[in-house]
Scaffold this motif. Structure first.
Motif, PDB file in Angstrom:
ATOM      1  N   UNK A 160       0.710  -1.151   0.091  1.00 16.48           N
ATOM      2  CA  UNK A 160       0.059   0.058   0.037  1.00 16.48           C
ATOM      3  C   UNK A 160       0.785   1.125   0.000  1.00 16.48           C
ATOM      4  N   UNK A 161       1.947   1.358   0.983  1.00 16.93           N
ATOM      5  CA  UNK A 161       2.799   2.332   0.894  1.00 16.93           C
ATOM      6  C   UNK A 161       3.811   2.535  -0.101  1.00 16.93           C
ATOM      7  N   UNK A 162       3.996   1.201  -0.837  1.00 14.78           N
ATOM      8  CA  UNK A 162       5.070   0.940  -1.844  1.00 14.78           C
ATOM      9  C   UNK A 162       6.532   1.360  -1.294  1.00 14.78           C
ATOM     10  N   UNK A 163       6.667   0.717  -0.368  1.00 10.35           N
ATOM     11  CA  UNK A 163       8.153   0.827   0.554  1.00 10.35           C
ATOM     12  C   UNK A 163       8.421  -0.474   0.842  1.00 10.35           C
ATOM     13  N   UNK A 164       9.884  -0.444   0.759  1.00 11.10           N
ATOM     14  CA  UNK A 164      10.829  -1.877   1.008  1.00 11.10           C
ATOM     15  C   UNK A 164      11.606  -1.501   2.126  1.00 11.10           C
ATOM     16  N   UNK A 165      11.714  -2.600   3.062  1.00  7.77           N
ATOM     17  CA  UNK A 165      13.068  -2.437   4.186  1.00  7.77           C
ATOM     18  C   UNK A 165      14.076  -3.608   3.986  1.00  7.77           C
ATOM     19  N   UNK A 166      15.259  -2.949   3.719  1.00  8.58           N
ATOM     20  CA  UNK A 166      16.288  -3.752   3.630  1.00  8.58           C
ATOM     21  C   UNK A 166      17.315  -3.871   4.752  1.00  8.58           C
ATOM     22  N   UNK A 167      18.015  -4.866   5.005  1.00  2.00           N
ATOM     23  CA  UNK A 167      19.087  -4.814   5.986  1.00  2.00           C
ATOM     24  C   UNK A 167      20.337  -3.993   5.304  1.00  2.00           C
ATOM     25  N   UNK A 168      21.105  -3.438   6.449  1.00  2.00           N
ATOM     26  CA  UNK A 168      22.294  -2.539   6.000  1.00  2.00           C
ATOM     27  C   UNK A 168      23.395  -3.138   5.256  1.00  2.00           C
ATOM     28  N   UNK A 169      23.112  -4.666   5.292  1.00  2.00           N
ATOM     29  CA  UNK A 169      24.328  -5.276   4.749  1.00  2.00           C
ATOM     30  C   UNK A 169      24.278  -5.659   3.355  1.00  2.00           C
ATOM     31  N   UNK A 170      23.052  -5.686   2.712  1.00  2.00           N
ATOM     32  CA  UNK A 170      22.549  -5.890   1.193  1.00  2.00           C
ATOM     33  C   UNK A 170      23.268  -4.925   0.394  1.00  2.00           C
ATOM     34  N   UNK A 171      23.722  -5.406  -0.748  1.00  2.00           N
ATOM     35  CA  UNK A 171      24.173  -4.704  -1.769  1.00  2.00           C
ATOM     36  C   UNK A 171      23.356  -3.715  -2.704  1.00  2.00           C
ATOM     37  N   UNK A 172      23.525  -2.784  -3.199  1.00  2.00           N
ATOM     38  CA  UNK A 172      22.485  -2.058  -4.098  1.00  2.00           C
ATOM     39  C   UNK A 172      22.189  -2.824  -5.179  1.00  2.00           C
ATOM     40  N   UNK A 173      23.061  -3.665  -5.851  1.00  2.00           N
ATOM     41  CA  UNK A 173      22.860  -4.483  -6.947  1.00  2.00           C
ATOM     42  C   UNK A 173      21.543  -5.489  -6.465  1.00  2.00           C
ATOM     43  N   UNK A 174      21.684  -6.072  -5.123  1.00  2.00           N
ATOM     44  CA  UNK A 174      20.747  -7.248  -4.694  1.00  2.00           C
ATOM     45  C   UNK A 174      19.465  -6.264  -4.509  1.00  2.00           C
ATOM     46  N   UNK A 175      19.557  -4.915  -3.923  1.00  2.00           N
ATOM     47  CA  UNK A 175      18.364  -4.118  -3.884  1.00  2.00           C
ATOM     48  C   UNK A 175      17.487  -4.170  -5.228  1.00  2.00           C
ATOM     49  N   UNK A 176      18.168  -3.727  -6.095  1.00  2.00           N
ATOM     50  CA  UNK A 176      17.618  -3.247  -7.279  1.00  2.00           C
ATOM     51  C   UNK A 176      17.117  -4.678  -7.831  1.00  2.00           C
ATOM     52  N   UNK A 177      17.653  -5.528  -7.718  1.00  2.00           N
ATOM     53  CA  UNK A 177      17.179  -7.135  -8.292  1.00  2.00           C
ATOM     54  C   UNK A 177      16.019  -7.585  -7.600  1.00  2.00           C
TER      55      UNK A 177
END
Length: 202
Positions: free
Chosen positions: A51-68
């Protein structure tokens, strides 16, 4: 996770040990450091709010993994251009830049582990709160942690346990190109119009 980080912080405080956190993207000076915390194992997607169109990621995830991860659910961040493959924590700490702006434009909140062992959610101040701070100063009694301090803060204010980003949907389209005669097009014009969302003739 955050619980493990809390245990490490408390243990370091009780034993008077010097602790340092490494986001994983940059070399670190280990001289005089008795406990080195690496965020490399903190690589989870911890929350998705459709609904909010938000994602929460751990601090150790890389930006490549985030976009994937975002692409898998047909989302992305409004951060374009060549994005260095650093961890989420490091990207926030250095104020990662894309061709259209900073990672701050996509950031909604961060969960930060403070040196005293408390785990606090940091957000952007609203305009009234920001004005109050300018008038009254940084009084610890009424000070609320702001992402203004965290972004480009080089990690000196605490350990970024997780970050929540605002994202936008990605609309995918399929293109089919083929050659045909004018007669065939005219004969099947209505059929083509009914079956295609958009079409172009040349």
């Amino acid at each position: 996770d955050g619980g493990d980080l809390l245990k490490i912080i408390y243990e370091a405080k009780e034993n008077g040990l010097k602790i340092k956190c490494n986001g994983g993207s940059f070399p670190i000076n280990k001289e005089g450091v008795e406990i080195l915390v690496s965020l490399g194992c903190m690589r989870r997607v911890t929350c998705y709010d459709p609904e909010e169109q938000t994602f929460t990621f751990d601090g150790g995830l890389t930006m490549t993994e985030v976009f994937r991860c975002l692409e898998y659910l047909s989302f992305t961040m409004e951060l374009y251009g060549i994005i260095p493959d650093m961890t989420v924590a490091d990207a926030i700490s250095v104020g990662l830049l894309g061709s259209n702006g900073s990672i701050a434009n996509c950031l909604k909140s961060c969960q930060v582990l403070h040196p005293d062992g408390t785990l606090v959610d940091w957000v952007w101040p609203d305009p009234e709160e920001a004005q109050d701070r300018m008038v009254s100063g940084h009084d610890e009694r009424n000070y609320v942690p702001s992402l203004k301090t965290l972004v480009c803060g080089l990690g000196v204010v605490g350990i970024i346990n997780s970050a929540t980003f605002r994202c936008i949907p990605v609309h995918l389209a399929q293109e089919t190109i083929y050659s045909t005669t004018v007669d065939d097009v005219l004969n099947d014009l209505q059929k083509l119009s009914d079956s295609l969302y958009g079409y172009m003739y040349w």
